[in-house]
Write an enzyme that holds these catalytic residues in place. Structure first.
Site, mmCIF file in Angstrom:
data_model
loop_
_atom_site.group_PDB
_atom_site.id
_atom_site.type_symbol
_atom_site.label_atom_id
_atom_site.label_comp_id
_atom_site.label_asym_id
_atom_site.label_seq_id
_atom_site.Cartn_x
_atom_site.Cartn_y
_atom_site.Cartn_z
ATOM 1 N N GLY A 1 0.582 -0.883 0.200
ATOM 2 C CA GLY A 1 -0.323 -0.235 0.379
ATOM 3 C C GLY A 1 0.362 1.462 -0.197
ATOM 4 N N GLY A 2 0.131 2.385 0.202
ATOM 5 C CA GLY A 2 0.877 3.495 0.641
ATOM 6 C C GLY A 2 1.937 3.547 1.265
ATOM 7 C CG MET A 3 2.922 2.066 6.155
ATOM 8 S SD MET A 3 2.257 2.462 7.424
ATOM 9 C CE MET A 3 1.858 1.557 8.199
ATOM 10 N N GLY A 4 3.327 0.921 3.352
ATOM 11 C CA GLY A 4 4.320 -0.712 3.726
ATOM 12 C C GLY A 4 4.352 -1.546 2.124
ATOM 13 C CD GLN A 5 7.570 -3.305 -0.603
ATOM 14 O OE1 GLN A 5 8.634 -3.425 0.082
ATOM 15 N NE2 GLN A 5 8.136 -2.632 -1.866
ATOM 16 C CB VAL A 6 2.361 -8.124 3.451
ATOM 17 C CG1 VAL A 6 2.328 -9.199 4.024
ATOM 18 C CG2 VAL A 6 1.710 -6.974 4.155
ATOM 19 C CE LYS B 1 1.416 -3.615 8.104
ATOM 20 N NZ LYS B 1 0.754 -3.572 8.547
ATOM 21 C CG ASP C 1 -8.419 0.497 7.145
ATOM 22 O OD1 ASP C 1 -9.513 0.500 6.456
ATOM 23 O OD2 ASP C 1 -7.791 -0.652 6.958
#
Length: 942
Positions: free
Chosen positions: A85-90, A107, A200
């Site tokens: 997403g805009g903030m991080g990756q998994v 994460k 969320d």
């Protein structure tokens, strides 16, 4: 692309990609009015994605070498990117330091993002996940910072799919979906108990494993209720940490969030789970429209949304049926969770879960509609042009109220009847305890009850009719069929005078009447009494399913007795369907027993055994191995196995039946006594006559102390003692016992029992050489069985064999051969070519033919003497064939014949040490061999 620009684009691009293609353009036009440059950039990215399906497979921001697939990050090796997403990756990663093997979801903060708020949020997610220990929340397994300063969280890797797509792909029904959703509520409630709000909640953060277990993910923007809140999220086209479609009004307004914020998001997820759509119907799918709908729009009722759903989206229900399922409680539950004001929602996720549980269990729910006046005003506003229709509806409601009033009066009348019955029973037992110092037996108590009931219930005919039925049922259980019939006749005279008598009373009365006439051996009257009420039973199936099922089961038994097997099969199938629908496991087992008896009567013992074994297995799975119904099923299984020459299996199941009866009822109960008698009958087949006779004497003494001498069940005891006496050679005692049995059975009127009794009496008299007395009895048995089961039944074949043997002994060879040929044909068709009954018929026919000049008959006797079978009944038949074959040689080769007969006797002694009818017959042949005396009568198989 710079970081700030991508942070702004990423969530908007995700939202656009989730929309249908025709709605994207409208959304972009709205964005263009607010930010033309942003809209142009989004349009360019969408065009690139349309031209290259793999365009978005790689991240929009370049990653450093340390985050590439196959590279180590701390103790983990990255395998493949799961999402970003805009903030991080998994990433999917493996533990690579050799400590242990495990796949994790790793994460990471997106490399290059230096925003301190995002780093703070990442660290806070770690702290939040460390608090959790719940089976429905993805666990934090590890956390750290690698040598490049890259923070990471190692989470439990969940192989699953979003809850909405999981339910849709498997076509789960509403209860199954609610069960899954309640797991989500449990996880959210656990988070709230740890002072954490998720903020969320959406289907992509709620995965379901293949085993059907929920896992809640992504606490990246969760809020700790015990710390200072983060700055308010931006709205409109700015960076938004939450997902707009599932956001609560207070999130849109930037107000402080609470646990009830998550309750709202749960309501949106539940709405989508039930209807396949969002709560609001918008003209344009833009952020501004969504925010306005969330803040001020009225959510559409789920039942109304279901009517507009596509058929594919509402599987496994049609839209109309889904609307009916959702209308009412589920509508109210979902709308309460979606209330605009937090204080009007459920106070917690646990309260929402509890209301869903109440719905699943049919209990009242906390969520209730608005006041009647409010709902009425809304209805008039929406349907002011339909007031004319409302007048018609009002008329229908008035009629319905009249029906309800009538039903209420009837309920009061039934309650009064029940109270009268209760008072009557209480006073009866009080009088019985104080009437004298001598204990009153059950039958006397029942007689006293009828006398008292006719006085005390003289003005309550319905209660009196019910009393007659209740006492008649008790009389049936005691085997007092005549007394039960008399009570039911009194009830039958009352019922026509009671036009308002409940349908349950009429169906139960008809079922009891049918049972009595079946026990009395008159299935024709049983059918005549019950058949007119079959339409009534069909009409009452929705309201009285179990009474209707009992009616069908009893009518099916009477149809079976009449040989109407197709009708019996149909009735038993309907009874089974109703009992299965009502989850009446004991009733289902009883119906499977009925079906097995039907298959046995149709000459299908193998199918009957399979039906019983399946039914017994189902009963044990659902109600346990110690249910009383298993006693009857094991006894029926034992009887069928005995009839199919599987003696070892019969002994096993008879012993199991006896063991279970003793465990459940003790040694002094009727079920235990009957099971013991059945096992003793097997001991007779095994030649264990002393042991069998001891059991029969004990059980006969038990019954004689409780039953009248001519009771039908006493006749069974006399019959058993007669068979043992016959096997042991005490012919006079056997004849006396069997005559008592036949006399009692004739009084009962049961044709099946009379046929069995006269057959055994004819068999004993034939063995005693009293063939003139035996002949009419054998003919009567054949006629009764032909009338009951049909002229082609295998049991008629047994009767024809005995008749042929008697005619042969009386010097009527032509009539004897005709009867024996019929016997061979019927037993071979019914029992099978290898059954002992079939072999006995073939042996008798071959012996007759050999003695009257058929040159091939002695060879057939020799072939029938094959003793390779281990079954005792088969070996008995083979020994008899060898003995008859040897007897044919007595005139020409007496010495060899005697040696052959001695060999047969020697073979029998180890297995039949106490002798029996067949060893006695062989010995008689041996004594007569070469002496010129007649060899004696053929032994018939009982």
């Amino acid at each position: 692309m710079d970081i700030e620009r991508w942070q702004r684009l990423s969530p908007l691009l995700d939202a656009l990609l989730e929309l249908p293609a025709d709605q994207r353009e409208e959304h972009l036009r709205t964005l263009h009015d607010e930010d033309p440059a942003l809209a142009a950039e989004l349009a360019r990215l969408l065009t690139l994605d349309a031209g290259d399906a793999s365009f978005l497979d790689s991240p929009a921001m370049s990653l450093p070498a340390g985050a590439m697939a196959g590279v180590r990050l701390g103790p983990y090796r990255l395998e493949r990117l799961l999402g970003e997403g805009g903030m991080g990756q998994v990433w999917l990663a493996d533990r690579a330091d050799g400590m242990y093997e495990r796949k994790v979801a790793l994460k990471l903060l997106r490399p290059g993002l230096a925003n301190p708020q995002l780093r703070q949020r990442f660290d806070r997610e770690r702290d939040i996940l460390a608090r959790f220990a719940h089976p429905h929340i993805a666990r934090l397994l590890d956390a750290g910072i690698d040598h490049n300063g890259q923070p990471y969280l190692a989470l439990e890797y969940v192989e699953g799919e979003p809850i909405t797509s999981y339910c849709q792909s498997r076509q789960l029904d509403i209860p199954a979906r609610l069960d899954l959703f309640r797991q989500v509520c449990e996880a959210v409630s656990h988070a709230h108990a740890n002072l954490i709000v998720h903020r969320d909640l959406k289907p992509s953060n709620i995965l379901v494993t293949p085993a059907g277990q929920v896992r809640l993910l992504d606490f990246g923007i969760a809020k700790l209720l015990d710390v200072q809140p983060l700055p308010v999220e931006q709205t409109r086209t700015g960076v938004r940490a939450f997902t707009l479609h599932y956001a609560a009004p207070e999130q849109i307004r930037g107000e402080p969030v609470t646990t009830m914020t998550d309750v709202y998001s749960l309501g949106v997820v539940l709405y989508e789970l039930l209807t396949g759509s969002k709560p609001y119907r918008l003209k344009r799918q833009t952020d501004a429209e969504w925010e306005e709908a969330i803040l001020d729009g009225v959510p559409q009722r789920p039942s109304q949304a279901a009517l507009r759903a596509e058929p594919e989206a509402s599987r496994p229900y049609s839209p109309a049926r889904l609307a009916r399922e959702l209308a009412g409680d589920l509508d109210n539950i979902v709308l309460k969770a979606l209330a605009k004001c937090p204080t009007r929602r459920y106070v917690s996720a646990e309260a929402l879960s509890h209301d869903l549980l109440c719905y699943l269990r049919g209990r009242p729910v906390l969520a209730r509609g608005e006041s009647f006046g409010y709902r009425t005003r809304k209805y008039l506003q929406r349907h002011r042009w339909a007031i004319g229709t409302a007048a018609a509806i009002l008329a229908v409601l008035s009629a319905a109220l009249g029906v309800v009033g009538w039903q209420a009066q009837r309920a009061l009348r039934e309650a009064a009847r029940a109270q009268a019955m209760q008072r009557f029973v209480t006073e009866l037992f009080q009088d019985a305890g104080s009437s004298s110092n001598t204990p009153i037996d059950l039958r006397s108590l029942l007689d006293m009850g009828i006398l008292r009931g006719e006085r005390s219930l003289a003005r309550q005919p319905e209660a009196r009719a019910e009393l007659y039925g209740a006492v008649a049922q008790l009389r049936l259980g005691l085997g007092d069929y005549r007394e039960a019939h008399e009570l039911l006749e009194r009830q039958s005279r009352l019922l026509p005078l009671l036009p308002d008598a409940p349908a349950s009373l009429r169906l139960e009365a008809a079922t009891l009447n049918g049972n009595v006439f079946q026990q009395l051996g008159d299935p024709q009257i049983c059918t005549a009494r019950m058949q007119p009420l079959e339409a009534k039973a069909q009409q009452e199936e929705p309201r009285l399913p179990l009474q209707s099922a009992a009616f069908y089961a009893q009518l099916g038994r009477c149809r079976r007795e009449l040989g109407d097997f197709d009708a019996a099969r149909r009735l038993h199938a309907r009874a089974l369907e109703l009992r299965r629908r009502e989850k009446d496991e004991a009733g289902m087992a009883e119906t499977r027993l009925d079906m097995a008896n039907l298959q046995s009567a149709m000459g299908q013992p193998g199918e009957a055994i399979r039906t019983l074994m399946d039914g017994l297995a189902q009963l044990r799975r659902t109600l346990g191995a110690h249910h009383p119904q298993a006693i009857n099923m094991l006894r029926a299984l034992c009887s069928l196995e005995r009839a199919t020459d599987t003696l070892e299996a019969a002994i096993r199941d008879c012993r199991a039946s006896l063991r279970l009866a003793q465990e459940l009822h003790g040694s002094n109960h009727r079920a235990t006594v009957d099971a013991h008698r059945q096992l003793a009958a097997l001991y007779v087949d095994m030649g264990r006559f002393r042991e069998a006779e001891a059991i029969f004497v004990d059980t006969t003494a038990w019954m004689s102390s409780r039953l009248e001498p001519h009771h039908p069940d006493m006749a069974r005891a006399y019959n058993s003692l007669a068979v043992v006496a016959w096997e042991r050679g005490d012919i006079e005692r056997a004849v006396a016992y069997q005559q008592r049995a036949v006399e009692a059975w004739r009084k009962s009127g049961n044709a099946g029992l009379i046929a069995a009794g006269v057959f055994n009496l004819a068999m004993i008299l034939h063995d005693a050489g009293r063939d003139h007395e035996a002949l009419p009895l054998a003919r009567e048995a054949a006629a009764l069985r032909a009338r009951q089961y049909g002229a082609r039944h295998a049991l008629v074949g047994d009767d024809e064999r005995l008749l042929g043997e008697i005619l042969d002994a009386l010097g009527q060879p032509q009539a004897a051969q005709a009867a024996l040929e019929v016997a061979v044909r019927l037993t071979r068709a019914g029992f099978g070519p290898n059954h002992s009954h079939t072999r006995r018929a073939e042996i008798s026919l071959a012996r007759l033919q050999a003695r009257h000049g058929d040159a091939a008959a002695p060879a057939r006797l020799v072939a029938l003497g094959d003793t390779r079978s281990n079954d005792l009944e088969q070996r008995k038949a083979a020994w008899l064939a060898r003995a008859y074959a040897a007897d044919l040689q007595c005139r020409q080769r007496p010495h060899a014949a005697r040696l052959a007969l001695d060999g047969v006797l020697a073979d029998m002694r180890p297995l039949l040490p106490e002798g029996g009818a067949i060893p006695r017959e062989v010995q008689r042949l041996r004594d007569a061999c070469g002496s010129g005396r007649p060899a004696g009568a053929t032994i018939a198989r009982r």
